[in-house]
Design a protein around this motif. Structure first.
Motif, PDB file in Angstrom:
ATOM      1  N   THR A  11       0.829  -1.203   0.000  1.00  0.00           N
ATOM      2  CA  THR A  11       0.000   0.000   0.000  1.00  0.00           C
ATOM      3  C   THR A  11       0.862   1.252   0.000  1.00  0.00           C
ATOM      4  N   ALA A  12       1.919   1.247   0.799  1.00  0.00           N
ATOM      5  CA  ALA A  12       2.821   2.404   0.844  1.00  0.00           C
ATOM      6  C   ALA A  12       3.455   2.651  -0.519  1.00  0.00           C
ATOM      7  N   ARG A  13       3.803   1.594  -1.215  1.00  0.00           N
ATOM      8  CA  ARG A  13       4.391   1.756  -2.547  1.00  0.00           C
ATOM      9  C   ARG A  13       3.382   2.323  -3.533  1.00  0.00           C
ATOM     10  N   GLU A  14       2.142   1.914  -3.403  1.00  0.00           N
ATOM     11  CA  GLU A  14       1.092   2.459  -4.274  1.00  0.00           C
ATOM     12  C   GLU A  14       0.902   3.957  -4.015  1.00  0.00           C
ATOM     13  N   VAL A  15       0.916   4.336  -2.742  1.00  0.00           N
ATOM     14  CA  VAL A  15       0.805   5.748  -2.385  1.00  0.00           C
ATOM     15  C   VAL A  15       2.002   6.521  -2.931  1.00  0.00           C
ATOM     16  N   ALA A  16       3.201   5.953  -2.764  1.00  0.00           N
ATOM     17  CA  ALA A  16       4.416   6.620  -3.239  1.00  0.00           C
ATOM     18  C   ALA A  16       4.390   6.817  -4.746  1.00  0.00           C
ATOM     19  N   ALA A  17       3.894   5.827  -5.462  1.00  0.00           N
ATOM     20  CA  ALA A  17       3.825   5.938  -6.928  1.00  0.00           C
ATOM     21  C   ALA A  17       2.922   7.093  -7.342  1.00  0.00           C
ATOM     22  N   LYS A  18       1.807   7.274  -6.639  1.00  0.00           N
ATOM     23  CA  LYS A  18       0.913   8.388  -6.937  1.00  0.00           C
ATOM     24  C   LYS A  18       1.575   9.725  -6.614  1.00  0.00           C
ATOM     25  N   LEU A  19       2.282   9.778  -5.509  1.00  0.00           N
ATOM     26  CA  LEU A  19       2.938  11.018  -5.105  1.00  0.00           C
ATOM     27  C   LEU A  19       4.079  11.394  -6.042  1.00  0.00           C
ATOM     28  N   ALA A  20       4.792  10.394  -6.542  1.00  0.00           N
ATOM     29  CA  ALA A  20       5.975  10.651  -7.368  1.00  0.00           C
ATOM     30  C   ALA A  20       5.613  11.286  -8.708  1.00  0.00           C
ATOM     31  N   VAL A  21       4.401  11.055  -9.192  1.00  0.00           N
ATOM     32  CA  VAL A  21       4.001  11.537 -10.520  1.00  0.00           C
ATOM     33  C   VAL A  21       4.175  13.046 -10.652  1.00  0.00           C
ATOM     34  N   VAL A  63      -2.357  14.448   2.405  1.00  0.00           N
ATOM     35  CA  VAL A  63      -2.686  13.858   3.712  1.00  0.00           C
ATOM     36  C   VAL A  63      -3.974  13.059   3.619  1.00  0.00           C
ATOM     37  N   GLN A  64      -4.924  13.529   2.817  1.00  0.00           N
ATOM     38  CA  GLN A  64      -6.152  12.759   2.621  1.00  0.00           C
ATOM     39  C   GLN A  64      -5.845  11.415   1.971  1.00  0.00           C
ATOM     40  N   LEU A  65      -4.867  11.395   1.067  1.00  0.00           N
ATOM     41  CA  LEU A  65      -4.441  10.133   0.455  1.00  0.00           C
ATOM     42  C   LEU A  65      -3.904   9.179   1.520  1.00  0.00           C
ATOM     43  N   LEU A  66      -3.152   9.696   2.468  1.00  0.00           N
ATOM     44  CA  LEU A  66      -2.646   8.860   3.560  1.00  0.00           C
ATOM     45  C   LEU A  66      -3.797   8.302   4.395  1.00  0.00           C
ATOM     46  N   LYS A  67      -4.812   9.135   4.613  1.00  0.00           N
ATOM     47  CA  LYS A  67      -5.966   8.682   5.388  1.00  0.00           C
ATOM     48  C   LYS A  67      -6.763   7.634   4.610  1.00  0.00           C
ATOM     49  N   VAL A 125      -2.510   5.981   8.012  1.00  0.00           N
ATOM     50  CA  VAL A 125      -2.434   6.771   9.246  1.00  0.00           C
ATOM     51  C   VAL A 125      -2.786   5.947  10.482  1.00  0.00           C
ATOM     52  N   THR A 126      -3.490   4.834  10.311  1.00  0.00           N
ATOM     53  CA  THR A 126      -3.885   4.021  11.467  1.00  0.00           C
ATOM     54  C   THR A 126      -3.085   2.725  11.565  1.00  0.00           C
ATOM     55  N   LEU A 127      -1.953   2.676  10.920  1.00  0.00           N
ATOM     56  CA  LEU A 127      -1.117   1.465  10.931  1.00  0.00           C
ATOM     57  C   LEU A 127      -0.802   0.996  12.356  1.00  0.00           C
ATOM     58  N   LEU A 128      -0.465   1.932  13.250  1.00  0.00           N
ATOM     59  CA  LEU A 128      -0.106   1.578  14.624  1.00  0.00           C
ATOM     60  C   LEU A 128      -1.308   1.535  15.556  1.00  0.00           C
ATOM     61  N   VAL A 130       7.251   1.607   6.071  1.00  0.00           N
ATOM     62  CA  VAL A 130       6.204   2.345   5.367  1.00  0.00           C
ATOM     63  C   VAL A 130       6.623   3.807   5.177  1.00  0.00           C
ATOM     64  N   ILE A 131       7.165   4.425   6.218  1.00  0.00           N
ATOM     65  CA  ILE A 131       7.665   5.801   6.108  1.00  0.00           C
ATOM     66  C   ILE A 131       8.663   5.910   4.960  1.00  0.00           C
ATOM     67  N   ARG A 132       9.569   4.956   4.906  1.00  0.00           N
ATOM     68  CA  ARG A 132      10.622   4.957   3.889  1.00  0.00           C
ATOM     69  C   ARG A 132      10.037   4.858   2.487  1.00  0.00           C
ATOM     70  N   GLU A 133       9.065   3.979   2.331  1.00  0.00           N
ATOM     71  CA  GLU A 133       8.466   3.797   1.006  1.00  0.00           C
ATOM     72  C   GLU A 133       7.735   5.061   0.551  1.00  0.00           C
ATOM     73  N   VAL A 134       6.985   5.689   1.457  1.00  0.00           N
ATOM     74  CA  VAL A 134       6.265   6.904   1.091  1.00  0.00           C
ATOM     75  C   VAL A 134       7.258   8.016   0.737  1.00  0.00           C
ATOM     76  N   ALA A 135       8.331   8.142   1.507  1.00  0.00           N
ATOM     77  CA  ALA A 135       9.349   9.161   1.231  1.00  0.00           C
ATOM     78  C   ALA A 135      10.052   8.923  -0.090  1.00  0.00           C
TER      79      ALA A 135
END
Length: 394
Positions: free
Chosen positions: A10-20, A36-40, A45-48, A66-71
């Protein structure tokens, strides 16, 4: 999502969208409400958060990855997510069991996003007592998450004492004024500008870790700094990985072999200095990743163990290895951010490619606290057997 692999995917999917459009969004420097809405919406955001309230119930070992993948897709959003995880865990670090239960149910159930106005280099917020309430006042020059946050962590000193008091309050209230003055060269979408706190009231019952107006300290309380220092390390690592990914893709598609070397090649993929350069950077990045993963597993075990069991020695051992990982990732990441231009070629310096974004992001946040002090901590441990003493930066 039930496994670590699910969350990483999931984090990689989010990162791919952000990288565009990361480069365009960096230039626009607008408040990242949609990001941030994408993270929600993704559930990250509720991983922990506790499973019983709809959270993932995952460990910090997974959160760091997950942090690393999103970054890797956007360093600013990786930082925001990492800070969110730290502040979402703040109750566990210092609060009572009853307070922890209330905070975790609230943020998990409603997918609330955390920011924090806790900058140790500024004078602490002043807290006065007014009956059964505490009143926060003051100014902080940094408040990461500011306008995109739903909840803000405040910290100050109770007037007439040396007692620090943490509290979690709604971000959207008259007493919190975000000043929109974050305009640095990197990490531009982290909403890290200054904030003024005017008469923000908190019930004594919400003062984290206080019972009958007295704080009950544990060594576990001091894990806030090593935990967030490894948050830094992981989004630095993600930025470095994103830089190398982007440079490799550019070279495959655009870089030309050098025609004047006497050993002319048909393509960049045959050019020896390019292969040598990428081989060197990839090896260093893999080594930094291995060290970061190892210490991530170590502190995750500590963070999820009973709070009363943590000893100062165990805390110091994990803190010094985090210091080692952080310095190694910074050095490797900055080298990657610079040397990719030597490997991609002159045309890659065009602003439309945005290859400078990675160096700017990493250079900006790695100034948070001097990396020389992290080297000193490791040196004192190696030479003298000294463990780092807990401070606001250690």
């Amino acid at each position: 999502m039930t496994t670590t692999e699910d969350w990483i995917r999931t984090a990689r999917e989010v990162a791919a969208k952000l990288a565009v459009d990361a480069v365009e969004r960096d230039r626009a420097n607008e408040t990242p409400y949609q990001e941030v809405q994408l993270l929600k919406d993704s559930g990250l955001v509720t991983l922990l958060g506790p499973v019983e309230h709809g959270g993932g119930g995952q460990t910090w070992e997974t959160a760091y990855r997950v942090i690393r993948e999103v970054a890797r897709g956007d360093g600013s959003i990786g930082q925001l997510l990492g800070y969110h995880y730290l502040w979402a865990w703040a109750a566990r670090l210092v609060a009572t069991d009853e307070q922890i239960a209330v905070v975790e149910e609230l943020y998990t159930r409603d997918k609330l996003f955390f920011g924090g106005a806790v900058n140790p280099r500024d004078s602490d917020l002043t807290i006065t007592e007014d009956g059964d309430e505490l009143v926060y006042r003051g100014h902080k020059s940094f408040s990461t998450g500011s306008k995109v946050s739903d909840l803000t962590v405040l910290e100050g000193v109770l007037e007439g004492t040396g007692d620090h008091v943490f509290a979690i309050v709604p971000s959207k209230q008259e007493g919190i004024v975000f000043h929109d003055d974050w305009d640095n060269i990197g990490q531009r979408l982290t909403e890290s500008g200054s904030v003024t706190i005017n008469d923000v009231r908190v019930p004594w019952s919400s003062a984290a870790g206080y019972v009958d107006k007295k704080f009950r300290p544990l060594t576990y309380n001091t894990l806030n700094v090593p935990t967030i220092q490894l948050v830094f390390t992981n989004f630095y690592l993600g930025i470095a990985q994103g830089a190398l990914d982007t440079a490799l893709a550019y070279t495959r598609d655009n870089t030309r072999a050098w025609p004047y070397g006497g050993d002319n090649k048909e393509s960049a993929g045959e050019e020896w200095y390019i292969l040598d350069g990428y081989g060197d950077l990839q090896a260093k990045l893999w080594a930094a990743e291995a060290l970061t993963d190892k210490v991530g597993a170590e502190i995750s075990q500590v963070l999820h163990a009973p709070r009363e069991e943590l000893t100062p020695e165990a805390r110091g051992e994990v803190a010094v290895r985090i210091a080692a990982a952080k310095q190694r990732v910074i050095d490797t990441g900055l080298e990657i951010g610079t040397r990719i231009f030597e490997l991609t070629g002159a045309r890659a310096s065009a602003t439309k490619y945005g290859l400078d974004l990675f160096w700017r992001n990493l250079r900006t946040h790695s100034l948070h606290d001097p990396v020389a002090y992290k080297r000193r901590e490791v040196g004192a441990y190696a030479l003298l057997g000294q463990l780092p003493e807990p401070t606001w930066y250690t």
